[in-house]
Enzyme design. Structure first.
Site, PDB file in Angstrom:
ATOM      1  CE  LYS A  13      -3.894  -1.156   3.022  1.00  0.00           C
ATOM      2  NZ  LYS A  13      -4.483  -0.749   4.310  1.00  0.00           N
ATOM      3  CD  GLU A  38      -8.850  -3.330  19.546  1.00  0.00           C
ATOM      4  OE1 GLU A  38      -9.740  -4.193  19.536  1.00  0.00           O
ATOM      5  OE2 GLU A  38      -8.561  -2.632  20.524  1.00  0.00           O
ATOM      6  CG  ASP A  67      -9.730  -0.502   6.663  1.00  0.00           C
ATOM      7  OD1 ASP A  67      -8.699  -1.071   7.072  1.00  0.00           O
ATOM      8  OD2 ASP A  67     -10.849  -1.035   6.777  1.00  0.00           O
ATOM      9  CE1 TYR A 154      -7.568 -12.842  -0.038  1.00  0.00           C
ATOM     10  CE2 TYR A 154      -7.180 -10.576   0.670  1.00  0.00           C
ATOM     11  CZ  TYR A 154      -7.523 -11.882   0.967  1.00  0.00           C
ATOM     12  OH  TYR A 154      -7.820 -12.233   2.262  1.00  0.00           O
ATOM     13  CG  ASP A 155      -2.853  -7.060  -6.489  1.00  0.00           C
ATOM     14  OD1 ASP A 155      -4.038  -6.712  -6.404  1.00  0.00           O
ATOM     15  OD2 ASP A 155      -1.901  -6.295  -6.261  1.00  0.00           O
ATOM     16  CG  HIS A 180      -8.912  -0.969  -4.768  1.00  0.00           C
ATOM     17  ND1 HIS A 180      -8.020  -1.538  -5.648  1.00  0.00           N
ATOM     18  CD2 HIS A 180      -8.522  -1.396  -3.532  1.00  0.00           C
ATOM     19  CE1 HIS A 180      -7.164  -2.288  -4.981  1.00  0.00           C
ATOM     20  NE2 HIS A 180      -7.445  -2.215  -3.701  1.00  0.00           N
ATOM     21  NE  ARG A 181      -4.172   1.219  -1.373  1.00  0.00           N
ATOM     22  CZ  ARG A 181      -4.349  -0.083  -1.640  1.00  0.00           C
ATOM     23  NH1 ARG A 181      -3.839  -0.625  -2.737  1.00  0.00           N
ATOM     24  NH2 ARG A 181      -5.010  -0.854  -0.804  1.00  0.00           N
TER      25      ARG A 181
HETATM   26  P1  ITT Z   1      -2.591  -1.490   7.502  1.00  0.00           P
HETATM   27  O1  ITT Z   1      -3.799  -1.736   8.386  1.00  0.00           O
HETATM   28  O2  ITT Z   1      -1.323  -1.301   8.283  1.00  0.00           O
HETATM   29  O3  ITT Z   1      -2.846  -0.400   6.498  1.00  0.00           O
HETATM   30  P2  ITT Z   1      -3.327  -4.010   6.294  1.00  0.00           P
HETATM   31  O4  ITT Z   1      -2.753  -4.827   5.181  1.00  0.00           O
HETATM   32  O5  ITT Z   1      -3.704  -4.739   7.567  1.00  0.00           O
HETATM   33  O6  ITT Z   1      -2.309  -2.820   6.616  1.00  0.00           O
HETATM   34  P3  ITT Z   1      -6.109  -3.419   5.807  1.00  0.00           P
HETATM   35  O7  ITT Z   1      -6.581  -3.679   7.193  1.00  0.00           O
HETATM   36  O8  ITT Z   1      -6.709  -2.243   5.077  1.00  0.00           O
HETATM   37  O9  ITT Z   1      -4.539  -3.184   5.757  1.00  0.00           O
HETATM   38  O10 ITT Z   1      -6.307  -4.739   4.912  1.00  0.00           O
HETATM   39  C1  ITT Z   1      -6.098  -4.653   3.555  1.00  0.00           C
HETATM   40  C2  ITT Z   1      -5.970  -6.044   2.972  1.00  0.00           C
HETATM   41  O11 ITT Z   1      -6.837  -6.144   1.826  1.00  0.00           O
HETATM   42  C3  ITT Z   1      -4.555  -6.269   2.440  1.00  0.00           C
HETATM   43  O12 ITT Z   1      -3.707  -6.824   3.428  1.00  0.00           O
HETATM   44  C4  ITT Z   1      -4.815  -7.217   1.264  1.00  0.00           C
HETATM   45  O13 ITT Z   1      -4.974  -8.527   1.738  1.00  0.00           O
HETATM   46  C5  ITT Z   1      -6.171  -6.715   0.751  1.00  0.00           C
HETATM   47  N1  ITT Z   1      -5.940  -5.655  -0.269  1.00  0.00           N
HETATM   48  C6  ITT Z   1      -6.203  -4.321  -0.146  1.00  0.00           C
HETATM   49  N2  ITT Z   1      -5.830  -3.658  -1.255  1.00  0.00           N
HETATM   50  C7  ITT Z   1      -5.313  -4.566  -2.081  1.00  0.00           C
HETATM   51  C8  ITT Z   1      -4.730  -4.514  -3.365  1.00  0.00           C
HETATM   52  O14 ITT Z   1      -4.554  -3.356  -3.987  1.00  0.00           O
HETATM   53  N3  ITT Z   1      -4.326  -5.646  -3.920  1.00  0.00           N
HETATM   54  C9  ITT Z   1      -4.463  -6.831  -3.306  1.00  0.00           C
HETATM   55  N4  ITT Z   1      -4.971  -6.982  -2.080  1.00  0.00           N
HETATM   56  C10 ITT Z   1      -5.401  -5.860  -1.466  1.00  0.00           C
END
Ligand code: ITT
Length: 196
Positions: A13, A38, A67, A154-155, A180-181
């Protein structure tokens, strides 16, 4: 705004956000020893705000929370908010993908439809009463095995029918263009420019 703390410990990210927000100087919260907050919200938006506020409180700087996750309607929205820990609290991408493929193994093709969703929240200071909230999503199909090596999460199993490739078969620039991002962050930059 010259400096922005990014409230994530996810390197995938962070890299995408840095590319999309240049020339703002971004600071990873881990470099300031800020622990993850949390995630108690019931939606991506609530958790994005929680992350941003906490990082701003700890750093005294503007902060951005992301998120995001994968949403599969045929699995009642799972992995959803739990995308990063779908296969358990310390699960890695590989384990999460295996659990997803297993959950979908007996589903019909049209039940493999999925969305990536991203909520971004930016707070200018800890108690900012008007955080900037942006979001984006992209629709795809979950493959039955991995394809491609780029990206994260999951890419490799997220297939884009129009491009005939998985998200992990796109270059970083191609992914940022459609993801999406990317959608959420481009909206954010427009909103920030309007504030200047
Ligand atoms: P932070 O909370 O520290 O930001 P995290 O990975 O735990 O890190 P999230 O709680 O937002 O973040 O969970 C996001 C998850 O969703 C991420 O770990 C991937 O498994 C999935 N994900 C989100 N964006 C993605 C993307 O662009 N490509 C693939 N998987 C993605």
């Amino acid at each position: 705004m010259k400096k922005l703390v990014i409230a994530t410990h996810n390197i995938g990210k962070l890299t995408e956000i840095a590319e999309l927000l240049a020339p703002i100087e971004i600071i990873a919260q881990s470099s300031l020893n800020i622990r993850p907050v949390e995630e108690t919200g019931q939606s991506f938006v609530e958790n994005a705000i929680l992350k941003a506020r906490y990082a701003s409180k700890q750093s005294g700087l503007p902060a951005l929370g992301d998120d995001s996750g994968l949403v599969v309607p045929a699995l009642q929205g799972a992995p959803g908010l739990y995308s990063s820990r779908y296969a358990g609290i310390n699960a890695n991408d590989e384990a999460n993908i295996l659990k997803l493929l297993d959950a979908l193994k007996d589903k019909k093709q049209n039940e493999r439809e999925a969305f990536f969703f991203c909520a971004i929240a930016l707070v200018r200071y800890q108690n900012d009463p008007m955080p900037i909230i942006c979001s984006g999503f992209i629709k795809g199909i979950i493959l039955s095995k991995k394809q491609g090596k780029s990206g994260f999460g999951y890419d490799p199993v997220f297939y884009l029918p129009k491009l005939k490739r998985s998200m992990a078969e796109l270059s970083a620039a191609e992914k940022n263009h459609i993801s999406h991002r990317g959608i959420a962050l481009r909206e954010l930059t427009t909103r920030l420019l309007n504030e200047l």
